[in-house]
Design a protein around this motif. Structure first.
Motif, PDB file in Angstrom:
ATOM      1  N   HIS A  41      -7.904   0.243   0.524  1.00  0.00           N
ATOM      2  CA  HIS A  41      -8.796   1.441  -0.025  1.00  0.00           C
ATOM      3  C   HIS A  41      -8.237   2.099  -0.914  1.00  0.00           C
ATOM      4  O   HIS A  41      -8.541   3.331  -1.407  1.00  0.00           O
ATOM      5  CB  HIS A  41      -9.422   2.191   1.171  1.00  0.00           C
ATOM      6  CG  HIS A  41      -8.216   2.937   1.886  1.00  0.00           C
ATOM      7  ND1 HIS A  41      -8.198   4.219   1.901  1.00  0.00           N
ATOM      8  CD2 HIS A  41      -6.891   2.588   2.412  1.00  0.00           C
ATOM      9  CE1 HIS A  41      -7.371   4.683   2.615  1.00  0.00           C
ATOM     10  NE2 HIS A  41      -6.273   3.592   2.708  1.00  0.00           N
ATOM     11  N   GLU A  64       0.049   4.597   0.619  1.00  0.00           N
ATOM     12  CA  GLU A  64      -0.330   5.730   1.526  1.00  0.00           C
ATOM     13  C   GLU A  64       0.836   6.115   2.225  1.00  0.00           C
ATOM     14  O   GLU A  64       1.399   5.261   2.708  1.00  0.00           O
ATOM     15  CB  GLU A  64      -1.823   5.552   2.151  1.00  0.00           C
ATOM     16  CG  GLU A  64      -2.437   6.870   2.656  1.00  0.00           C
ATOM     17  CD  GLU A  64      -3.953   6.673   3.120  1.00  0.00           C
ATOM     18  OE1 GLU A  64      -4.343   5.900   3.366  1.00  0.00           O
ATOM     19  OE2 GLU A  64      -4.169   7.643   3.532  1.00  0.00           O
ATOM     20  N   HIS A 106       0.785  -1.209  -0.030  1.00  0.00           N
ATOM     21  CA  HIS A 106       0.030  -0.025   0.107  1.00  0.00           C
ATOM     22  C   HIS A 106       1.093   1.271  -0.057  1.00  0.00           C
ATOM     23  O   HIS A 106       1.893   1.260   0.774  1.00  0.00           O
ATOM     24  CB  HIS A 106      -0.849  -0.095   1.122  1.00  0.00           C
ATOM     25  CG  HIS A 106      -1.858   1.033   1.246  1.00  0.00           C
ATOM     26  ND1 HIS A 106      -2.694   1.871   0.301  1.00  0.00           N
ATOM     27  CD2 HIS A 106      -2.516   1.647   2.510  1.00  0.00           C
ATOM     28  CE1 HIS A 106      -3.135   2.728   0.687  1.00  0.00           C
ATOM     29  NE2 HIS A 106      -3.373   2.519   2.087  1.00  0.00           N
ATOM     30  N   ASP A 135       1.485   6.961   5.141  1.00  0.00           N
ATOM     31  CA  ASP A 135       1.648   6.478   6.350  1.00  0.00           C
ATOM     32  C   ASP A 135       2.461   5.056   6.231  1.00  0.00           C
ATOM     33  O   ASP A 135       2.852   4.435   7.505  1.00  0.00           O
ATOM     34  CB  ASP A 135       0.213   6.193   7.384  1.00  0.00           C
ATOM     35  CG  ASP A 135      -0.736   5.448   6.454  1.00  0.00           C
ATOM     36  OD1 ASP A 135      -0.732   5.305   5.323  1.00  0.00           O
ATOM     37  OD2 ASP A 135      -1.422   4.848   7.239  1.00  0.00           O
TER      38      ASP A 135
HETATM   39 FE1  FEO Z   1      -2.943   3.000   6.565  1.00  0.00          FE
HETATM   40 FE2  FEO Z   1      -4.565   3.598   3.738  1.00  0.00          FE
HETATM   41  O1  FEO Z   1      -2.982   3.669   4.942  1.00  0.00           O
END
Ligand code: FEO
Length: 396
Positions: A145, A81, A79, A83
């Motif tokens: 997501h 993103e 993923h 974070d």
């Molecule tokens: Fe924990 Fe969608 O990032």
């Protein structure tokens, strides 16, 4: 330093964040959050996802404490993103020979966020990567997501590195595995993570659950929250229920009220629901409770009754913000009730009806609207609205 292991050669490399107030700068995290990364040490060494950028120095220190001056060969990116990809650039700089493992969409994001990677290994459904005796298999789970999201399945120990799926808000306060902690604490935080972050993509989540069903999974290691190994069904059954919009008998009532008249209507409706035998009733003031919690309860309960006073001939702003979030998340399978209050020309109920048309939930009764203080005729209409909602729920 104490090492947390998922298996003989697989390490947990997570960090707890108790400083950030809002996850994605939107969602409250009063109990913090963990960013989970994993390290697989074999003939080749692989990281699975990284961590938020504030932890970069300690992160590299913890990797080196395990592998010394050996090089990390692969970074598996489930993923993108930030974070989880926040330490990507630092890892690429520290291990210049590293190969990034991802799908076509992953590398598009790597390029737009960070830099053109020197070495990539592009995977798709059922692709594998051998690290020695450890073998990883990959499955894409688009829109759970983000578009590039995928999972990595480690075949020897049957560990699913699941990205955000099955993750949770809440730091890991000592306990890391589900059998080391009191799951009562995480019950709300797992659901809130789902409804806030993944909930917009329920059909995609259902497709992901079906796609992963053939895998023999013994452990689920997500990018946030506890690692599931003793009772996978705890989290799997909840994800299945929530992502199929399977709601319970109950009602969420939300109101926006400046001087208490709309609130009085909410209280009358709530009391009558209780009289009619509805036990799950949550009443929220839209100005007080963050939409994170309200959305969560909307995913939980089938009934939703919303009230707004008129504010400058329009909706009360905090109700309007909540409704915009609900439209964005678009949960399905709900009954709707509407009420409101005004002093001049209205604007609350009128615009709640616009919301009703857009969200397409079943309106259980005509909207109830009062001018000024709550009087007997309108009080009786509030009772009628509650009765209509109760009958819908009780007759299911
Ligand atoms: Fe924990 Fe969608 O990032």
């Amino acid at each position: 330093m104490h090492q947390v292991k998922l298996a003989e050669n697989i390490y947990y490399l997570g960090f707890n964040d108790r400083r950030t107030h809002l996850f994605e700068n939107i969602w409250p995290i009063p109990y913090g959050i963990s960013y989970n990364s994993y390290l697989i040490v074999d003939e080749k060494i692989a990281l699975v996802d990284t961590v938020e950028r504030q932890f970069i120095d300690d992160y590299i220190g913890r990797i080196e404490a395990i592998i010394g001056n050996r090089q990390v060969d692969y970074l598996v990116i489930n993923h993108m993103e930030p974070d989880h990809s926040g330490a990507l650039k630092a890892i690429m700089a520290h291990y210049p020979g590293i190969t990034l493992v991802g799908n076509k969409k992953t590398f598009g994001f790597v390029e737009s966020f960070y830099a053109t990677p020197a070495n990539i290994y592009e995977v798709n459904d059922n692709s594998t990567l051998s690290l020695g005796k450890t073998k990883l298999q990959f499955q894409t789970i688009p829109m759970v997501h983000w578009p590039e999201t995928m999972v990595s399945y480690e075949e020897t120990n049957k560990i699913l590195f699941s990205g955000d799926a099955f993750g949770s808000y809440g730091t890991l306060d000592g306990g890391v595995f589900d059998d080391e902690i009191n799951l009562g604490f995480y019950e709300v935080e797992v659901m809130r993570y789902f409804t806030n972050i993944v909930g917009k993509y329920c059909p995609h989540t259902q497709r992901a659950i079906s796609k992963l069903a053939p895998l023999d999974i013994k452990m689920i290691a997500a990018t946030h929250g506890p690692i599931w190994r003793s009772d996978l069904n705890w989290v799997l059954s909840r994800y299945n229920k929530w992502s199929s919009y399977d709601t319970e008998k109950g009602v969420v009532i939300v109101y926006g009220s400046m001087y208490g008249n709309t609130q009085k209507m909410a209280e009358a409706i709530a009391r009558q629901l209780s009289v009619r035998g509805i036990k799950n009733i949550r009443v929220y003031d839209a100005s007080k409770t963050h939409s994170s919690y309200i959305i969560n309860d909307i995913f939980k309960y089938k009934g939703f009754i919303v009230g707004s006073c008129a504010y400058n001939n329009a909706l009360f702003p905090n109700v309007e913000t909540l409704l915009s979030t609900i439209e964005h998340m678009a949960p399905k399978n709900h009954y709707l009730g509407i009420f409101g209050n005004f002093s001049w020309n209205g604007g609350g109920v009128k615009n709640l009806m616009v919301f009703a048309e857009k969200i397409k939930w079943e309106l259980v009764a005509p909207p109830v609207e009062e001018k000024g203080s709550l009087k007997e005729a309108c009080y009786n209409e509030c009772i009628g609205l509650a009765d209509a909602m109760a009958e819908k729920l009780l007759n299911e």
